[in-house]
Scaffold this motif. Structure first.
Motif, PDB file in Angstrom:
ATOM      1  N   MET A 109      41.972  34.040  28.268  1.00 30.93           N
ATOM      2  CA  MET A 109      42.197  34.805  29.491  1.00 30.93           C
ATOM      3  C   MET A 109      40.982  35.665  29.821  1.00 30.93           C
ATOM      4  O   MET A 109      40.530  35.713  30.973  1.00 30.93           O
ATOM      5  CB  MET A 109      43.432  35.689  29.336  1.00 30.93           C
ATOM      6  CG  MET A 109      43.743  36.550  30.552  1.00 30.93           C
ATOM      7  SD  MET A 109      45.149  37.677  30.272  1.00 30.93           S
ATOM      8  CE  MET A 109      44.391  38.849  29.134  1.00 30.93           C
ATOM      9  N   ARG A 110      40.435  36.321  28.803  1.00 32.77           N
ATOM     10  CA  ARG A 110      39.255  37.169  29.028  1.00 32.77           C
ATOM     11  C   ARG A 110      38.052  36.332  29.445  1.00 32.77           C
ATOM     12  O   ARG A 110      37.286  36.732  30.331  1.00 32.77           O
ATOM     13  CB  ARG A 110      38.945  37.977  27.763  1.00 32.77           C
ATOM     14  CG  ARG A 110      39.952  39.091  27.478  1.00 32.77           C
ATOM     15  CD  ARG A 110      39.466  40.010  26.386  1.00 32.77           C
ATOM     16  NE  ARG A 110      39.338  39.326  25.099  1.00 32.77           N
ATOM     17  CZ  ARG A 110      40.331  39.213  24.211  1.00 32.77           C
ATOM     18  NH1 ARG A 110      41.529  39.729  24.478  1.00 32.77           N
ATOM     19  NH2 ARG A 110      40.148  38.594  23.062  1.00 32.77           N
ATOM     20  N   LYS A 111      37.871  35.189  28.827  1.00 27.21           N
ATOM     21  CA  LYS A 111      36.733  34.334  29.159  1.00 27.21           C
ATOM     22  C   LYS A 111      36.835  33.833  30.601  1.00 27.21           C
ATOM     23  O   LYS A 111      35.835  33.757  31.321  1.00 27.21           O
ATOM     24  CB  LYS A 111      36.666  33.163  28.178  1.00 27.21           C
ATOM     25  CG  LYS A 111      35.398  32.346  28.290  1.00 27.21           C
ATOM     26  CD  LYS A 111      35.250  31.366  27.131  1.00 27.21           C
ATOM     27  CE  LYS A 111      34.770  32.054  25.871  1.00 27.21           C
ATOM     28  NZ  LYS A 111      34.401  31.077  24.810  1.00 27.21           N
ATOM     29  N   LEU A 112      38.054  33.493  31.035  1.00 20.58           N
ATOM     30  CA  LEU A 112      38.247  33.067  32.421  1.00 20.58           C
ATOM     31  C   LEU A 112      37.843  34.168  33.393  1.00 20.58           C
ATOM     32  O   LEU A 112      37.183  33.911  34.406  1.00 20.58           O
ATOM     33  CB  LEU A 112      39.720  32.702  32.659  1.00 20.58           C
ATOM     34  CG  LEU A 112      40.162  31.313  32.231  1.00 20.58           C
ATOM     35  CD1 LEU A 112      41.688  31.222  32.220  1.00 20.58           C
ATOM     36  CD2 LEU A 112      39.588  30.250  33.165  1.00 20.58           C
ATOM     37  N   ALA A 113      38.240  35.400  33.085  1.00 19.20           N
ATOM     38  CA  ALA A 113      37.937  36.519  33.975  1.00 19.20           C
ATOM     39  C   ALA A 113      36.459  36.870  33.952  1.00 19.20           C
ATOM     40  O   ALA A 113      35.820  37.033  35.010  1.00 19.20           O
ATOM     41  CB  ALA A 113      38.775  37.727  33.579  1.00 19.20           C
ATOM     42  N   GLU A 114      35.882  36.975  32.762  1.00 21.39           N
ATOM     43  CA  GLU A 114      34.512  37.445  32.620  1.00 21.39           C
ATOM     44  C   GLU A 114      33.478  36.398  33.030  1.00 21.39           C
ATOM     45  O   GLU A 114      32.463  36.723  33.650  1.00 21.39           O
ATOM     46  CB  GLU A 114      34.274  37.884  31.171  1.00 21.39           C
ATOM     47  CG  GLU A 114      35.102  39.111  30.778  1.00 21.39           C
ATOM     48  CD  GLU A 114      35.078  39.370  29.278  1.00 21.39           C
ATOM     49  OE1 GLU A 114      34.356  38.630  28.550  1.00 21.39           O
ATOM     50  OE2 GLU A 114      35.797  40.291  28.824  1.00 21.39           O
ATOM     51  N   ASN A 115      33.736  35.133  32.705  1.00 20.55           N
ATOM     52  CA  ASN A 115      32.738  34.083  32.942  1.00 20.55           C
ATOM     53  C   ASN A 115      32.956  33.304  34.238  1.00 20.55           C
ATOM     54  O   ASN A 115      32.027  32.685  34.762  1.00 20.55           O
ATOM     55  CB  ASN A 115      32.706  33.098  31.778  1.00 20.55           C
ATOM     56  CG  ASN A 115      32.266  33.736  30.472  1.00 20.55           C
ATOM     57  OD1 ASN A 115      31.909  34.916  30.440  1.00 20.55           O
ATOM     58  ND2 ASN A 115      32.296  32.977  29.391  1.00 20.55           N
ATOM     59  N   HIS A 116      34.184  33.346  34.762  1.00 20.76           N
ATOM     60  CA  HIS A 116      34.503  32.482  35.903  1.00 20.76           C
ATOM     61  C   HIS A 116      35.192  33.220  37.047  1.00 20.76           C
ATOM     62  O   HIS A 116      35.478  32.608  38.083  1.00 20.76           O
ATOM     63  CB  HIS A 116      35.383  31.313  35.438  1.00 20.76           C
ATOM     64  CG  HIS A 116      34.780  30.535  34.306  1.00 20.76           C
ATOM     65  ND1 HIS A 116      33.820  29.558  34.497  1.00 20.76           N
ATOM     66  CD2 HIS A 116      34.963  30.619  32.960  1.00 20.76           C
ATOM     67  CE1 HIS A 116      33.457  29.062  33.319  1.00 20.76           C
ATOM     68  NE2 HIS A 116      34.140  29.690  32.371  1.00 20.76           N
ATOM     69  N   GLY A 117      35.466  34.491  36.865  1.00 19.92           N
ATOM     70  CA  GLY A 117      36.086  35.276  37.926  1.00 19.92           C
ATOM     71  C   GLY A 117      37.503  34.835  38.260  1.00 19.92           C
ATOM     72  O   GLY A 117      37.973  35.022  39.389  1.00 19.92           O
ATOM     73  N   ILE A 118      38.202  34.260  37.287  1.00 21.98           N
ATOM     74  CA  ILE A 118      39.564  33.752  37.510  1.00 21.98           C
ATOM     75  C   ILE A 118      40.559  34.633  36.768  1.00 21.98           C
ATOM     76  O   ILE A 118      40.415  34.876  35.561  1.00 21.98           O
ATOM     77  CB  ILE A 118      39.693  32.298  37.036  1.00 21.98           C
ATOM     78  CG1 ILE A 118      38.831  31.378  37.915  1.00 21.98           C
ATOM     79  CG2 ILE A 118      41.153  31.838  37.066  1.00 21.98           C
ATOM     80  CD1 ILE A 118      38.808  29.938  37.454  1.00 21.98           C
ATOM     81  N   ARG A 119      41.558  35.102  37.476  1.00 21.61           N
ATOM     82  CA  ARG A 119      42.619  35.915  36.886  1.00 21.61           C
ATOM     83  C   ARG A 119      43.855  35.042  36.633  1.00 21.61           C
ATOM     84  O   ARG A 119      44.220  34.226  37.468  1.00 21.61           O
ATOM     85  CB  ARG A 119      43.004  37.064  37.826  1.00 21.61           C
ATOM     86  CG  ARG A 119      41.852  37.981  38.185  1.00 21.61           C
ATOM     87  CD  ARG A 119      41.471  38.871  37.030  1.00 21.61           C
ATOM     88  NE  ARG A 119      40.308  39.704  37.357  1.00 21.61           N
ATOM     89  CZ  ARG A 119      39.763  40.574  36.508  1.00 21.61           C
ATOM     90  NH1 ARG A 119      40.266  40.713  35.309  1.00 21.61           N
ATOM     91  NH2 ARG A 119      38.708  41.283  36.872  1.00 21.61           N
TER      92      ARG A 119
END
Length: 311
Positions: free
Chosen positions: A234-244
């Motif tokens: 979840m964190r990688k999606l938010a930090e690297n891809h801007g996806i929540r």
């Protein structure tokens, strides 16, 4: 060893009884859980898989009797494939002919033999021959001999406008890597993953968008060993891809996060734990209707509204 790959595939069907008959009696899968849609308890949620419901073997359905047919197009999963032993293609071709299952001519894809077919609702499926898997444990049911039984998920094919944005999620978050190209199909593979380790992206540019309905895949779930691994994704999606993602949802047999990947497909992250034996013994999986705790007080009303699954 960390197991990446697909946890399960969830699709939409029509008549529940017809769906149950096809997946248990024709394909020989085990009904490992009979519950309801947690967001719509007026319909079943049926889970099919191997004997224990191992992540990577599971195909699930929301049977909505009056749902309109889906339409294939971009932003959709257009094929869900199972593994079979290399010598079993002939058996399954004959069985489909005998059972009146609609199937296509056998083809080769990325060096493997593929038999594509459709279920009674028009969902596109395939059997992919794998060498050296004949000795894997198999669920022996119906009249499918164990030597020809399905051996879990091979993978899925996504129809997308372009491959790169989704591929970035698969490689960075879910442990896949690009494994080859054939024409407009890009293959991604989860290394050292036996079950559900293949995602093929068919990149077609501008094309008609899909519409979900009967015979459509609703979402694809990817494996996370536990909550810690899930929240790291979840964190990688938010930090690297801007996806929540959504907040974590407890589905009793796994805990889930949901998000739309760049191509429009609904992805889920599902924990391997606690598994399908958390509320009934392994030998009795799928025999009783299991309800989430919030619906238990309404069991009588819910059971009265659900269609009869008895033969």
């Amino acid at each position: 060893m960390v197991e990446n790959g697909i946890h399960h595939v969830t699709a939409i069907s029509g008549l529940a009884r017809r769906n149950l008959d096809f997946y248990t009696r024709v394909l020989g899968l085990r009904l490992v859980k009979k519950t309801v849609n947690f967001d719509d308890p007026a319909t079943y949620h049926l889970y099919y898989g191997d004997e224990s419901g191992t992540p990577g073997t599971i195909l699930t359905f929301f049977p909505w009797e009056h749902v309109a047919p889906g339409r294939g197009g971009i932003g959709e999963t257009i094929e869900t494939a199972f593994r079979i032993p290399e010598g079993s293609i002939g058996y399954w071709t004959h069985r489909f002919l005998e059972k009146g299952v609609e199937y296509d001519a056998i083809i080769r894809r990325f060096g493997q033999t593929v038999l594509s077919f459709r279920d009674p609702d028009g969902m596109r499926l395939a059997l992919v021959a794998h060498p050296g898997i004949g000795n894997e444990a198999a669920w022996a049911a119906a009249d499918v001999p164990s030597e020809h039984s399905l051996r879990g998920l091979h993978g899925v094919t996504l129809l997308l406008r372009e491959a790169a944005p989704t591929g970035a999620i698969l490689t960075d978050v879910f442990g896949f890597s690009e494994a080859g190209r054939e024409g407009s199909i890009v293959r991604f593979k989860a290394a050292e993953t036996r079950l559900g380790g293949i995602i093929d992206i068919h990149a077609v540019g501008d094309f008609l968008r899909g519409r979900q309905g009967c015979g459509s895949v609703h979402h694809i779930a990817f494996r996370a060993a536990d909550d810690e691994a899930e929240f790291a994704m979840m964190r990688k999606l938010a930090e690297n891809h801007g996806i929540r993602t959504t907040e974590q949802k407890d589905r009793n047999y796994f805990r889930s996060l949901y998000f739309r990947e760049p191509g429009g497909v609904l992805f889920e992250i599902a924990t391997d734990i606690p598994g399908f034996a958390v509320d009934e013994p392994m030998a009795e999986l799928g025999q009783s209707l299991k309800l989430p705790s919030q619906y238990e007080s309404r069991r009588q009303q819910i059971e009265a509204r659900l269609p009869d699954l008895a033969a």
